[in-house]
Scaffold this motif. Structure first.
Motif, short mmCIF file in Angstrom:
data_model
loop_
_atom_site.label_atom_id
_atom_site.label_comp_id
_atom_site.label_asym_id
_atom_site.label_seq_id
_atom_site.Cartn_x
_atom_site.Cartn_y
_atom_site.Cartn_z
N VAL A 44 0.86 -1.18 0.00
CA VAL A 44 0.00 0.00 0.00
C VAL A 44 0.90 1.23 0.00
N LEU A 45 0.75 2.07 -1.01
CA LEU A 45 1.42 3.36 -1.04
C LEU A 45 0.49 4.37 -0.37
N ALA A 46 0.89 4.91 0.76
CA ALA A 46 0.07 5.86 1.51
C ALA A 46 0.57 7.27 1.24
N LEU A 47 -0.33 8.11 0.73
CA LEU A 47 -0.02 9.51 0.41
C LEU A 47 -0.80 10.40 1.36
N SER A 48 -0.10 11.13 2.18
CA SER A 48 -0.72 11.98 3.20
C SER A 48 -0.94 13.39 2.64
N TRP A 49 -2.16 13.94 2.90
CA TRP A 49 -2.43 15.32 2.52
C TRP A 49 -1.79 16.21 3.58
N SER A 50 -0.64 16.79 3.24
CA SER A 50 0.18 17.50 4.22
C SER A 50 -0.55 18.65 4.92
N PRO A 51 -1.37 19.45 4.22
CA PRO A 51 -2.07 20.54 4.93
C PRO A 51 -2.95 20.04 6.07
N SER A 52 -3.60 18.89 5.90
CA SER A 52 -4.42 18.34 6.99
C SER A 52 -3.53 17.89 8.15
N TYR A 53 -2.41 17.26 7.83
CA TYR A 53 -1.48 16.84 8.88
C TYR A 53 -1.01 18.04 9.69
N CYS A 54 -0.69 19.13 9.00
CA CYS A 54 -0.18 20.31 9.69
C CYS A 54 -1.26 20.97 10.55
N GLU A 55 -2.50 20.96 10.07
CA GLU A 55 -3.58 21.49 10.89
C GLU A 55 -3.79 20.64 12.14
N GLN A 56 -3.72 19.31 11.98
CA GLN A 56 -3.86 18.43 13.13
C GLN A 56 -2.73 18.67 14.14
N ALA A 57 -1.50 18.81 13.63
CA ALA A 57 -0.35 19.05 14.53
C ALA A 57 -0.52 20.35 15.28
N SER A 58 -1.01 21.38 14.60
CA SER A 58 -1.22 22.67 15.25
C SER A 58 -2.29 22.58 16.34
N GLU A 59 -3.37 21.85 16.05
CA GLU A 59 -4.45 21.70 17.02
C GLU A 59 -3.99 20.93 18.27
N ARG A 60 -3.06 19.98 18.07
CA ARG A 60 -2.54 19.21 19.21
C ARG A 60 -1.41 19.93 19.93
N GLY A 61 -0.95 21.04 19.37
CA GLY A 61 0.15 21.77 19.97
C GLY A 61 1.50 21.15 19.71
N ASN A 62 1.61 20.29 18.68
CA ASN A 62 2.89 19.68 18.35
C ASN A 62 3.78 20.67 17.62
N SER A 63 5.02 20.77 18.04
CA SER A 63 5.94 21.70 17.39
C SER A 63 7.34 21.11 17.31
N GLY A 64 7.42 19.79 17.16
CA GLY A 64 8.71 19.12 17.06
C GLY A 64 9.39 19.40 15.73
N ILE A 69 9.73 21.03 9.93
CA ILE A 69 10.21 20.82 8.56
C ILE A 69 9.05 20.72 7.59
N GLN A 70 8.08 19.87 7.91
CA GLN A 70 6.97 19.64 6.98
C GLN A 70 6.01 20.82 6.92
N CYS A 71 5.83 21.51 8.03
CA CYS A 71 4.80 22.53 8.11
C CYS A 71 5.39 23.94 8.11
N GLY A 72 6.59 24.08 7.59
CA GLY A 72 7.20 25.39 7.49
C GLY A 72 6.74 26.12 6.24
N GLY A 73 7.67 26.75 5.57
CA GLY A 73 7.29 27.59 4.45
C GLY A 73 7.05 26.87 3.14
N ARG A 74 7.61 25.66 2.98
CA ARG A 74 7.45 24.98 1.69
C ARG A 74 6.02 24.46 1.52
#
Length: 231
Positions: A44-64, A69-74
């Motif tokens: 199974v090739l799993a392709l993650s929609w990065s904007p959703s991942y970054c919104e989830q990380a922000s809501e959880r307060g994750n800032s590792g 790297i993933q949720c920066g400017g790119r």
């Protein structure tokens, strides 16, 4: 009568012991299959929609570091979550304990597709060790699998938020990828958002149907698609 009862109890005990032995044998056979690198049916090739991942990380307060790297400017859109060996039912994981150490140079070479060092190391430990290949070959297969999938135009430069149905996401991928059918793709969601697209591929990285993966698909009527960061 007493002799009959004794014989009857002995027979029941023997049958119970036999059943336990058969169950144990079946469990051993299953464990052997689960723990054998290279013994699987498809990927199974799993392709993650990065904007959703970054919104989830922000809501959880994750800032590792990985989130930075993933949720920066790119402006990442779909990124590779992993290439997962699968059985027709179920899947192996952590097939070597401890797993062979992943060369940092290999990790660095994958950051364009998997923009989080922690993710790359974890995918090797959990899934790559089950592929039955070297680490270099496993990550090369990830690159080949990703190159075999065309991302639909609407998801490449998604500058505005929108809503879609799971079927619309599937149809967009099927239209963009000749040979891909709806039975080979599964759309994954959280409570409100598109989070992932999973595409089933044979060991030689050709599209193939996968009923169990398809059954795990998102059942929500509408999904939010956050825009790429910077969009």
């Amino acid at each position: 009568m007493r002799d009959f009862i004794v014989r009857w109890r002995s027979m029941i005990a023997a049958l119970a012991a036999c059943a336990v032995g058969l169950t144990a044998s079946a469990a051993v056979a299953q464990d052997t299959r689960q723990n054998a690198p290279g013994e699987f049916d498809f990927y199974v090739l799993a392709l993650s929609w990065s904007p959703s991942y970054c919104e989830q990380a922000s809501e959880r307060g994750n800032s590792g570091r990985s989130q930075q790297i993933q949720c920066g400017g790119r402006p990442f859109s779909f990124v590779v979550h992993g290439l997962w060996p699968q059985y027709e039912r179920g899947f192996p994981e952590y097939c070597q304990r401890p797993s062979p150490r992943l060369d940092r140079r290999i990790m660095n070479s994958m950051l364009d597709l998997m923009p989080a060092p922690g993710l790359i190391y974890n995918e090797w430990d959990k899934h790559g060790t089950c592929a039955g290949t070297s680490a270099r070959d496993y990550f090369e297969n990830i690159r080949k699998a990703r190159a075999a999938v065309r991302i639909p135009p609407d998801f490449i430069d998604a500058k505005e938020p929108r809503t879609v149905t799971p079927a619309e996401v599937e149809d967009a991928f099927v239209k963009a990828n000749p040979g891909l059918s709806t039975s080979a793709i599964s759309v994954i969601c959280d409570r409100t958002r598109l989070t992932e697209v999973r595409i089933c591929m044979s060991k030689d990285l050709q599209f193939r149907a996968c009923e169990e993966i398809d059954r795990r698909a998102c059942r929500r009527e509408r999904l939010e698609v956050p825009p790429v960061r910077g969009g």
